[in-house]
Scaffold this motif. Structure first.
Motif, PDB file in Angstrom:
ATOM      1  N   ILE A 199     -31.190 115.581  27.271  1.00 22.98           N
ATOM      2  CA  ILE A 199     -30.010 116.049  26.556  1.00 22.98           C
ATOM      3  C   ILE A 199     -30.023 115.471  25.144  1.00 22.98           C
ATOM      4  CG2 ILE A 199     -27.496 116.092  26.474  1.00 22.98           C
ATOM      5  CD1 ILE A 199     -27.479 115.644  29.499  1.00 22.98           C
ATOM      6  N   GLU A 200     -29.939 116.330  24.148  1.00 22.84           N
ATOM      7  CA  GLU A 200     -29.858 115.860  22.765  1.00 22.84           C
ATOM      8  C   GLU A 200     -28.441 115.383  22.464  1.00 22.84           C
ATOM      9  OE1 GLU A 200     -30.637 117.674  18.291  1.00 22.84           O
ATOM     10  OE2 GLU A 200     -32.062 118.106  19.910  1.00 22.84           O
ATOM     11  N   HIS A 201     -28.329 114.385  21.566  1.00 31.27           N
ATOM     12  CA  HIS A 201     -27.015 113.852  21.221  1.00 31.27           C
ATOM     13  C   HIS A 201     -26.990 113.397  19.770  1.00 31.27           C
ATOM     14  CE1 HIS A 201     -28.642 109.768  21.296  1.00 31.27           C
ATOM     15  NE2 HIS A 201     -29.122 109.974  22.505  1.00 31.27           N
ATOM     16  N   ASP A 202     -25.819 113.038  19.288  1.00 35.63           N
ATOM     17  CA  ASP A 202     -25.639 112.563  17.922  1.00 35.63           C
ATOM     18  C   ASP A 202     -26.272 111.182  17.764  1.00 35.63           C
ATOM     19  OD1 ASP A 202     -24.215 113.160  15.318  1.00 35.63           O
ATOM     20  OD2 ASP A 202     -23.368 111.190  15.775  1.00 35.63           O
ATOM     21  N   ASP A 203     -26.652 110.840  16.523  1.00 34.24           N
ATOM     22  CA  ASP A 203     -27.300 109.540  16.331  1.00 34.24           C
ATOM     23  C   ASP A 203     -26.336 108.368  16.483  1.00 34.24           C
ATOM     24  OD1 ASP A 203     -25.881 109.769  13.994  1.00 34.24           O
ATOM     25  OD2 ASP A 203     -27.627 109.989  12.700  1.00 34.24           O
ATOM     26  N   THR A 204     -25.044 108.665  16.610  1.00 33.15           N
ATOM     27  CA  THR A 204     -24.059 107.612  16.880  1.00 33.15           C
ATOM     28  C   THR A 204     -23.820 107.418  18.374  1.00 33.15           C
ATOM     29  OG1 THR A 204     -22.170 109.142  16.805  1.00 33.15           O
ATOM     30  CG2 THR A 204     -22.880 108.153  14.719  1.00 33.15           C
ATOM     31  N   GLN A 205     -24.497 108.203  19.203  1.00 33.40           N
ATOM     32  CA  GLN A 205     -24.247 108.191  20.643  1.00 33.40           C
ATOM     33  C   GLN A 205     -25.418 107.617  21.445  1.00 33.40           C
ATOM     34  OE1 GLN A 205     -23.583 112.387  20.948  1.00 33.40           O
ATOM     35  NE2 GLN A 205     -21.466 112.277  20.250  1.00 33.40           N
ATOM     36  N   GLY A 206     -26.212 106.774  20.789  1.00 33.74           N
ATOM     37  CA  GLY A 206     -27.384 106.206  21.452  1.00 33.74           C
ATOM     38  C   GLY A 206     -27.047 105.279  22.601  1.00 33.74           C
ATOM     39  N   GLU A 207     -25.803 104.808  22.662  1.00 32.28           N
ATOM     40  CA  GLU A 207     -25.364 103.971  23.784  1.00 32.28           C
ATOM     41  C   GLU A 207     -24.391 104.714  24.703  1.00 32.28           C
ATOM     42  OE1 GLU A 207     -23.796 100.327  22.362  1.00 32.28           O
ATOM     43  OE2 GLU A 207     -25.656  99.695  21.374  1.00 32.28           O
ATOM     44  N   SER A 208     -23.499 105.498  24.129  1.00 33.94           N
ATOM     45  CA  SER A 208     -22.465 106.148  24.936  1.00 33.94           C
ATOM     46  C   SER A 208     -23.022 107.206  25.878  1.00 33.94           C
ATOM     47  CB  SER A 208     -21.398 106.769  24.027  1.00 33.94           C
ATOM     48  OG  SER A 208     -21.966 107.700  23.118  1.00 33.94           O
ATOM     49  N   VAL A 209     -23.950 108.028  25.419  1.00 34.16           N
ATOM     50  CA  VAL A 209     -24.484 109.075  26.286  1.00 34.16           C
ATOM     51  C   VAL A 209     -25.365 108.489  27.395  1.00 34.16           C
ATOM     52  CG1 VAL A 209     -25.893 111.159  26.394  1.00 34.16           C
ATOM     53  CG2 VAL A 209     -24.270 110.865  24.521  1.00 34.16           C
ATOM     54  N   PRO A 210     -26.289 107.575  27.106  1.00 34.47           N
ATOM     55  CA  PRO A 210     -27.022 106.951  28.209  1.00 34.47           C
ATOM     56  C   PRO A 210     -26.096 106.275  29.225  1.00 34.47           C
ATOM     57  CG  PRO A 210     -28.136 106.514  26.157  1.00 34.47           C
ATOM     58  CD  PRO A 210     -26.828 107.163  25.803  1.00 34.47           C
ATOM     59  N   ALA A 211     -24.984 105.709  28.754  1.00 41.28           N
ATOM     60  CA  ALA A 211     -24.036 105.067  29.676  1.00 41.28           C
ATOM     61  C   ALA A 211     -23.416 106.089  30.622  1.00 41.28           C
ATOM     62  CB  ALA A 211     -22.942 104.346  28.889  1.00 41.28           C
ATOM     63  N   LEU A 212     -23.126 107.277  30.123  1.00 34.45           N
ATOM     64  CA  LEU A 212     -22.571 108.323  30.977  1.00 34.45           C
ATOM     65  C   LEU A 212     -23.563 108.728  32.066  1.00 34.45           C
ATOM     66  CD1 LEU A 212     -20.864 110.639  28.302  1.00 34.45           C
ATOM     67  CD2 LEU A 212     -19.719 109.198  29.992  1.00 34.45           C
ATOM     68  N   LEU A 213     -24.844 108.810  31.712  1.00 31.63           N
ATOM     69  CA  LEU A 213     -25.855 109.165  32.710  1.00 31.63           C
ATOM     70  C   LEU A 213     -26.069 108.027  33.708  1.00 31.63           C
ATOM     71  CD1 LEU A 213     -26.380 111.394  30.550  1.00 31.63           C
ATOM     72  CD2 LEU A 213     -28.789 111.266  31.191  1.00 31.63           C
ATOM     73  N   SER A 214     -26.068 106.798  33.211  1.00 33.57           N
ATOM     74  CA  SER A 214     -26.297 105.650  34.088  1.00 33.57           C
ATOM     75  C   SER A 214     -25.188 105.488  35.120  1.00 33.57           C
ATOM     76  CB  SER A 214     -26.419 104.373  33.255  1.00 33.57           C
ATOM     77  OG  SER A 214     -27.544 104.435  32.394  1.00 33.57           O
ATOM     78  N   ALA A 215     -24.014 106.024  34.813  1.00 32.18           N
ATOM     79  CA  ALA A 215     -22.894 105.925  35.744  1.00 32.18           C
ATOM     80  C   ALA A 215     -23.032 106.872  36.930  1.00 32.18           C
ATOM     81  CB  ALA A 215     -21.580 106.206  35.007  1.00 32.18           C
ATOM     82  N   ARG A 216     -23.992 107.785  36.866  1.00 30.72           N
ATOM     83  CA  ARG A 216     -24.209 108.731  37.961  1.00 30.72           C
ATOM     84  C   ARG A 216     -25.254 108.177  38.920  1.00 30.72           C
ATOM     85  NH1 ARG A 216     -22.036 113.759  37.224  1.00 30.72           N
ATOM     86  NH2 ARG A 216     -22.427 113.744  39.467  1.00 30.72           N
ATOM     87  N   ARG A 217     -24.878 107.995  40.186  1.00 30.80           N
ATOM     88  CA  ARG A 217     -25.773 107.378  41.164  1.00 30.80           C
ATOM     89  C   ARG A 217     -27.026 108.211  41.425  1.00 30.80           C
ATOM     90  NH1 ARG A 217     -23.585 107.264  46.156  1.00 30.80           N
ATOM     91  NH2 ARG A 217     -24.957 105.573  46.845  1.00 30.80           N
ATOM     92  N   VAL A 218     -26.949 109.525  41.177  1.00 30.64           N
ATOM     93  CA  VAL A 218     -28.091 110.386  41.471  1.00 30.64           C
ATOM     94  C   VAL A 218     -29.112 110.407  40.337  1.00 30.64           C
ATOM     95  CG1 VAL A 218     -26.788 111.873  43.026  1.00 30.64           C
ATOM     96  CG2 VAL A 218     -26.917 112.429  40.578  1.00 30.64           C
ATOM     97  N   LEU A 219     -28.802 109.726  39.226  1.00 34.25           N
ATOM     98  CA  LEU A 219     -29.718 109.726  38.086  1.00 34.25           C
ATOM     99  C   LEU A 219     -30.305 108.343  37.879  1.00 34.25           C
ATOM    100  CD1 LEU A 219     -27.658 111.896  35.555  1.00 34.25           C
ATOM    101  CD2 LEU A 219     -29.533 112.633  37.044  1.00 34.25           C
ATOM    102  N   ALA A 220     -31.612 108.294  37.668  1.00 37.73           N
ATOM    103  CA  ALA A 220     -32.320 107.033  37.458  1.00 37.73           C
ATOM    104  C   ALA A 220     -33.215 107.141  36.230  1.00 37.73           C
ATOM    105  CB  ALA A 220     -33.148 106.678  38.689  1.00 37.73           C
ATOM    106  N   PRO A 263     -31.533 107.436  17.086  1.00 35.81           N
ATOM    107  CA  PRO A 263     -31.291 107.851  18.474  1.00 35.81           C
ATOM    108  C   PRO A 263     -30.991 109.351  18.519  1.00 35.81           C
ATOM    109  CG  PRO A 263     -30.058 105.861  17.957  1.00 35.81           C
ATOM    110  CD  PRO A 263     -30.617 106.364  16.650  1.00 35.81           C
ATOM    111  N   ARG A 264     -31.676 110.086  19.409  1.00 37.01           N
ATOM    112  CA  ARG A 264     -31.517 111.535  19.358  1.00 37.01           C
ATOM    113  C   ARG A 264     -31.387 112.207  20.718  1.00 37.01           C
ATOM    114  NH1 ARG A 264     -28.958 113.740  16.199  1.00 37.01           N
ATOM    115  NH2 ARG A 264     -30.105 112.738  14.515  1.00 37.01           N
ATOM    116  N   PHE A 265     -32.064 111.752  21.760  1.00 37.69           N
ATOM    117  CA  PHE A 265     -31.884 112.412  23.048  1.00 37.69           C
ATOM    118  C   PHE A 265     -32.112 111.430  24.182  1.00 37.69           C
ATOM    119  CE2 PHE A 265     -36.414 112.832  22.359  1.00 37.69           C
ATOM    120  CZ  PHE A 265     -37.002 112.841  23.616  1.00 37.69           C
ATOM    121  N   VAL A 266     -31.485 111.732  25.301  1.00 40.64           N
ATOM    122  CA  VAL A 266     -31.554 110.862  26.472  1.00 40.64           C
ATOM    123  C   VAL A 266     -32.226 111.621  27.610  1.00 40.64           C
ATOM    124  CG1 VAL A 266     -29.272 111.575  27.316  1.00 40.64           C
ATOM    125  CG2 VAL A 266     -30.219 109.356  27.991  1.00 40.64           C
TER     126      VAL A 266
END
Length: 306
Positions: free
Chosen positions: A260-281, A293-296
């Motif tokens: 998923i591509e994201h804004d360069d200000t979201q290098g921590e917030s977007v990965p945190a959203l994915l890490s909160a999902r138990r089905v994603l590693a 920072p550009r995509f997670v």
């Protein structure tokens, strides 16, 4: 008195041709003054477009006709007014893929090329992969994958009518002997009816959603010409990304990947959203060509029974 030829007919006076290099230099100066970020490149691209050649072959065409010069200057004037280069040439590029673009669709950016490269690497050992591209826009990512992997079954989803029309046009232009290279679906990815048949089947899900926080200053090419709904994603830029993650997780088969591509200000917030999902590693953030920072990315796992 008009000169005459020896046979008495009016003599045709040849019109002096002009230096292409001089015209390009003048264009570079004008675009620089207008604040265009890549004046040399844009001046050369516009010249190549009008001459029906490539930038690397401009040196083989040292002289141009006055009529061509008038057309070129008019095109440069429009670029100086910050009309996107891609709207003037009608084309945009993502990796090896060319798509047509214009008003009503987001212009693919070079920053997305790194995401496309990663996506292709993630499925390089997967035979006949199933790929889903959400927020497809012009179809550039989906078509880039389909072009590199003819054995893949690529599905693309786009909600906006204007962008969907461009994606359909581009899909038709990439037909090579068989059917359309991608399955293009018009609608909102949040509509469960749209993607139910693909749940749990995807080896790869990609998305370049709107993610710029509302109120962020953007270049005129973006603010005045890209569709706002393809650029801005709410107060923090995450209004689309939050529900998108759940849809991606549902589409993926165990072991499948998402990007998923994201804004360069979201290098921590977007990965945190994915890490909160138990089905994603294996959640990992990646920089673009400029190091920002550009995509997670992440991988779908199978949860053990409780």
């Amino acid at each position: 008195m008009r000169p005459t030829a020896p046979n008495g007919s009016p003599e045709v006076v040849p019109v002096a041709r002009e230096s292409l290099r001089v015209q390009i230099m003048a264009a570079v100066a004008k675009l620089t003054e207008a604040g265009v970020g890549s004046p040399q490149f844009d001046a050369e691209e516009l010249a190549a477009h009008l001459l029906g050649t490539t930038r690397t072959r401009l040196g083989l065409l040292p002289l141009v006709e006055p009529e061509w010069t008038e057309r070129y200057r008019a095109l440069v004037d429009r670029r100086a007014a910050r009309v996107p280069l891609q709207h003037l040439t009608g084309e945009a590029y993502l990796g090896r893929t060319t798509v047509q673009v214009g008003p009503g669709v987001f212009i693919p950016r070079p920053e997305t090329e790194v995401l496309l490269e990663w996506a292709l690497q993630s499925i390089e050992d997967v035979p006949n992969p199933v790929v889903v591209d959400l927020c497809a826009g012009s179809g550039a990512i989906a078509l880039g994958i389909a072009q590199a992997r003819p054995d893949a079954r690529v599905h693309a989803v786009e909600r906006a009518a204007g962008a969907l029309a461009w994606a359909r046009r581009n899909a038709e232009l990439h037909i090579d002997g068989g059917g359309t290279p991608i399955d293009l679906r018009g609608g909102d990815f949040n509509d469960q009816r749209l993607l139910t048949d693909l749940d749990g089947t995807a080896d790869l899900v990609t998305a370049n959603p709107p993610y710029v926080p509302d109120g962020t200053p953007v270049e005129p090419e973006v603010g005045e010409h890209d569709p706002a709904e393809a650029v801005f994603g709410g107060a923090d830029g995450l209004d689309v990304i939050r529900p998108l993650i759940s849809v991606c997780a549902a589409l993926l088969k165990p072991g499948g990947f998402l990007a998923i591509e994201h804004d360069d200000t979201q290098g921590e917030s977007v990965p945190a959203l994915l890490s909160a999902r138990r089905v994603l590693a294996d959640v990992t953030d990646h920089p673009d060509l400029t190091g920002r920072p550009r995509f997670v990315t992440a991988r779908r796992v199978t949860l053990p029974p409780r």
